[in-house]
Design an enzyme around this catalytic site. Structure first.
Site, PDB file in Angstrom:
ATOM      1  N   ASP A 100       0.863  -1.164   0.000  1.00 36.92           N
ATOM      2  CA  ASP A 100       0.000   0.000   0.000  1.00 36.92           C
ATOM      3  C   ASP A 100       0.908   1.224   0.000  1.00 36.92           C
ATOM      4  OD1 ASP A 100      -2.422   1.567   0.400  1.00 36.92           O
ATOM      5  OD2 ASP A 100      -3.243  -0.237   1.336  1.00 36.92           O
ATOM      6  N   ASP A 201      -3.042   4.607  -2.292  1.00 35.92           N
ATOM      7  CA  ASP A 201      -4.128   5.165  -1.489  1.00 35.92           C
ATOM      8  C   ASP A 201      -4.548   6.551  -2.000  1.00 35.92           C
ATOM      9  OD1 ASP A 201      -5.625   4.673   1.068  1.00 35.92           O
ATOM     10  OD2 ASP A 201      -4.745   6.610   1.590  1.00 35.92           O
ATOM     11  N   GLU A 257      -6.194   3.763  -5.972  1.00 39.66           N
ATOM     12  CA  GLU A 257      -7.507   3.940  -5.348  1.00 39.66           C
ATOM     13  C   GLU A 257      -7.977   5.333  -5.740  1.00 39.66           C
ATOM     14  OE1 GLU A 257      -9.808   4.022  -1.070  1.00 39.66           O
ATOM     15  OE2 GLU A 257      -7.953   5.110  -1.417  1.00 39.66           O
ATOM     16  N   HIS A 333     -11.171  -3.332   2.931  1.00 42.52           N
ATOM     17  CA  HIS A 333     -11.151  -2.969   4.353  1.00 42.52           C
ATOM     18  C   HIS A 333     -11.974  -1.728   4.663  1.00 42.52           C
ATOM     19  CE1 HIS A 333      -8.351  -0.319   2.446  1.00 42.52           C
ATOM     20  NE2 HIS A 333      -8.230   0.389   3.549  1.00 42.52           N
ATOM     21  N   ASP A 334     -12.489  -1.049   3.635  1.00 41.51           N
ATOM     22  CA  ASP A 334     -13.308   0.149   3.846  1.00 41.51           C
ATOM     23  C   ASP A 334     -14.789  -0.119   3.615  1.00 41.51           C
ATOM     24  OD1 ASP A 334     -11.032   1.718   4.292  1.00 41.51           O
ATOM     25  OD2 ASP A 334     -10.882   2.306   2.183  1.00 41.51           O
TER      26      ASP A 334
HETATM   27  O1  TEU Z   1      -9.674   5.375   1.690  1.00 42.19           O
HETATM   28  C1  TEU Z   1     -10.118   6.472   1.006  1.00 42.19           C
HETATM   29  C2  TEU Z   1     -11.566   6.688   0.996  1.00 42.19           C
HETATM   30  O2  TEU Z   1     -12.000   7.735   0.579  1.00 42.19           O
HETATM   31  C3  TEU Z   1     -12.506   5.690   1.485  1.00 42.19           C
HETATM   32  O3  TEU Z   1     -12.822   4.573   0.913  1.00 42.19           O
HETATM   33  C4  TEU Z   1     -12.737   5.908   2.916  1.00 42.19           C
HETATM   34  O4  TEU Z   1     -12.722   4.720   3.644  1.00 42.19           O
HETATM   35  C5  TEU Z   1     -14.079   6.540   2.964  1.00 42.19           C
HETATM   36  O5  TEU Z   1     -13.967   7.822   2.477  1.00 42.19           O
HETATM   37  C6  TEU Z   1     -14.609   6.628   4.285  1.00 42.19           C
HETATM   38  O6  TEU Z   1     -15.941   6.997   4.153  1.00 42.19           O
HETATM   39  C7  TEU Z   1      -8.314   5.204   1.858  1.00 42.19           C
HETATM   40  C8  TEU Z   1      -8.055   3.962   2.675  1.00 42.19           C
HETATM   41  O7  TEU Z   1      -8.472   2.838   1.956  1.00 42.19           O
HETATM   42  C9  TEU Z   1      -8.711   4.113   4.005  1.00 42.19           C
HETATM   43  O8  TEU Z   1      -8.605   2.963   4.793  1.00 42.19           O
HETATM   44  C10 TEU Z   1      -8.032   5.279   4.699  1.00 42.19           C
HETATM   45  O9  TEU Z   1      -8.668   5.535   5.905  1.00 42.19           O
HETATM   46  C11 TEU Z   1      -8.043   6.534   3.835  1.00 42.19           C
HETATM   47  O10 TEU Z   1      -7.698   6.296   2.487  1.00 42.19           O
HETATM   48  C12 TEU Z   1      -7.035   7.519   4.359  1.00 42.19           C
HETATM   49  O11 TEU Z   1      -5.735   7.053   4.124  1.00 42.19           O
END
Ligand code: TEU
Ligand code: CA
Length: 557
Positions: A100, A201, A257, A333-334
């Site tokens: 990541d 990310d 992402e 994970h989100d």
């Molecule tokens: O996520 C970015 C993101 O915008 C999302 O999917 C986030 O979980 C969502 O906005 C919440 O509502 C990435 C990562 O995957 C996430 O785990 C991190 O918290 C985020 O970036 C910050 O690094």
């Protein structure tokens, strides 16, 4: 065949969230030796690549997405020697490791930020985004993704810094060429170590609108930064520079992402000309159920209807064809657990609907991603009180909407969390039916889903009808059949409210796929007139002209 071949087009990726995967030393926190110990399980599943959520040094305000040292390992996860051993063992087994890369922001405890905040003329000042306040408040009305203002006033200089996520995740200033040099050097360092790629990310957010205008206010409190931070003016320039200086020098894979990405933007990020990234994650299909309660945004919940969901995925399949490569996912994970969200996690339907969803995704064009536990049909959690969740996003949203603004009751908020919160995906991996699901011998950092006694890897591996064995077969089929990787996509049954059907075409071959989204039998004529055997199905026998509840069926003609 007109598609250019590449190993990352033929691969299936498995995402590990290390904190919740396997604990080797009883402190309740998953770690790198825990991953190393389970590599044979992943080999057995048949995946090609592991994407590791962040394992770098971090104070864990956002579970490692807040990095304080990019060249070191998080204390709780082990040492760099543990990492090197994991990488070597993975490579011995023929598995690749993708890291990541979190470079939209760093932790406020990163050495660069510690310097940056000291004074206005510090050499690191311009590594971050500092602005003067306006009318006695923040520079604009943006809300952080984790509630509250996206700006934090820093006492040392009386100025504000931007944090699109938590206030311990300060946004880097990519306009500063020194920041880009530092990031590219660090990436080169990891590539030279032998890693196999990067998942980047929020990479669509690295270039901000220089005007920093107020955003549209949706919940009556703060404004939406989306249009001003996603796909900004220089993002493609920066990624092309990254590609020239780092990516193009290695045989690695990249997936961005891309929060806020449109198809037109994706065509630039992931164009077949190879100037930027291999592919991006878009969010349209996982945002499909968030629109029902505009005020609370993502906290709305409603079982997603097939039609809008299908329209989104079909559109991405059709429009990227021949222009850019895509990614395929329902879980990460989100996101809440796919079987609970898009399928049906009631005991009588869980296995069938998990297999149906796996079929739907794995037979499409693009690179599929499996999130840990998805291959077991792991389900959402039930959050009963504030003690049950750990995620900063949930903690802050609860504070803002329940405790400070009284916009929603605690019970209602907990119901929302049980449907869509990120912690649904972060409960410990369920390895067996021993205490704590075999995840740890200590106290797990987040509660284990009580259904581990029936849903666990040991039981699944021993049961030929399990979701695990079905995924194993889906993955094997992709490796054996070029049509699954390279065939063009054509939607079918566009009038159906209940069946997701499509075909893939390669030379003189035709792959027909149909999935029943519901718990009722549904008409489905797409297999009429073929007597070819199933390539895969979650039912042993079929009924002519229809699909049984949650039936998925794939035929190669
Ligand atoms: O996520 C970015 C993101 O915008 C999302 O999917 C986030 O979980 C969502 O906005 C919440 O509502 C990435 C990562 O995957 C996430 O785990 C991190 O918290 C985020 O970036 C910050 O690094
Ligand atoms: Ca541990």
């Amino acid at each position: 065949m007109n598609e250019k071949k590449a190993w990352w087009k033929e691969a299936v990726i498995y995402q590990i969230y290390p904190r919740s995967f396997a604990d080797s030393n009883g402190d309740g926190i998953g770690d790198i030796p825990g991953i190393t110990a389970h590599l044979p399980y992943l080999k057995d599943l048949g995946i090609d690549v592991i994407w590791l959520s962040p394992v770098y040094k971090s104070p864990n305000d956002d579970n490692g997405y807040d990095i304080s040292d990019y060249r070191d390992i998080m204390d709780e996860f082990g040492t760099m020697a543990d990492f090197d051993e994991m990488l070597a063992k993975a490579h011995q087994l023929g598995l690749k490791i993708v890291m990541d890369l979190v470079v939209n922001h760093t932790s406020d405890e990163h050495a660069w930020f510690v310097e940056s905040r000291k004074s206005k003329d510090n050499p690191y000042r311009d590594y971050y985004i500092w602005k003067e306040g306006k009318n006695g408040g923040a520079p604009n009305n943006w809300q952080s993704a984790f509630s509250g203002s996206a700006w934090e006033l820093d006492d040392a200089t009386g100025m504000y810094y931007l944090h699109c996520f938590s206030k311990k995740q300060a946004d880097l200033n990519w306009e500063n060429p020194k920041v880009r040099d530092e990031v590219f050097d660090m990436m080169t360092w990891w590539c030279d170590k032998g890693i196999d790629g990067f998942r980047m990310d929020v990479i669509s957010m690295i270039s901000k609108d220089p005007a920093y205008p107020d955003g549209e206010v949706k919940d009556g409190i703060y404004g939406d930064f989306g249009p001003y931070v996603c796909n900004g003016p220089h993002v493609h320039e920066y990624l092309q520079e990254m590609n020239r200086r780092v990516l193009s020098r290695y045989d690695i894979m990249t997936v961005g992402e891309a929060v806020g990405v449109t198809i037109d933007e994706a065509k630039k990020y992931a164009s077949n000309d190879g100037k930027e990234l291999n592919m991006v994650f878009h969010f349209e299909h996982v945002d499909v159920d968030a629109t029902s309660t505009p005020v609370l945004g993502k906290w709305g919940y409603e079982h997603p209807h097939l039609r809008p969901f299908r329209e989104i995925l079909n559109k991405w399949q059709l429009e990227l064809e021949g222009i850019a490569w895509g990614s395929l996912y329902l879980d990460n994970h989100d996101q809440p657990r796919a079987v609970s969200r898009f399928g049906n996690d009631a005991p009588e339907w869980r296995v069938l609907s998990a297999k149906m969803l796996g079929t739907l995704i794995h037979m499409m064009k693009g690179t599929p991603y499996v999130y840990q536990g998805e291959e077991l049909g792991m389900t959402n959690m039930v959050f009963r009180s504030k003690e049950d969740f750990r995620d900063i996003e949930e903690i802050n949203a609860y504070r803002q909407y329940v405790e400070e603004h009284h916009m929603i009751s605690s019970e209602e908020m907990l119901r929302c969390f049980s449907a869509v919160a990120r912690d649904n995906a972060r409960t410990p991996m369920q390895w067996d039916d021993s205490e704590n699901a075999g995840f740890t011998t200590g106290t797990p950092w987040i509660p284990v889903n009580p259904n581990y006694t029936t849903i666990n890897a040991k039981a699944a591996v021993n049961d030929p009808d399990s979701v695990f064995h079905y995924y194993q077969k889906l993955i094997r089929l992709r490796h054996e059949n070029p049509i699954i990787v390279y065939g063009t996509f054509r939607p079918l049954l566009l009038e159906s409210e209940t069946v997701y059907a499509y075909e893939r075409i390669l030379d003189d071959q035709r792959l027909i796929v149909a999935c029943n989204w519901t718990d009722q039998p549904q008409p489905c004529p797409v297999f009429d007139g073929t007597d070819a055997p199933d390539l895969i199905s979650n039912y042993e026998t079929h009924v002519a002209g229809q699909l049984q509840p949650y039936e998925a069926r794939v035929v190669l003609v």
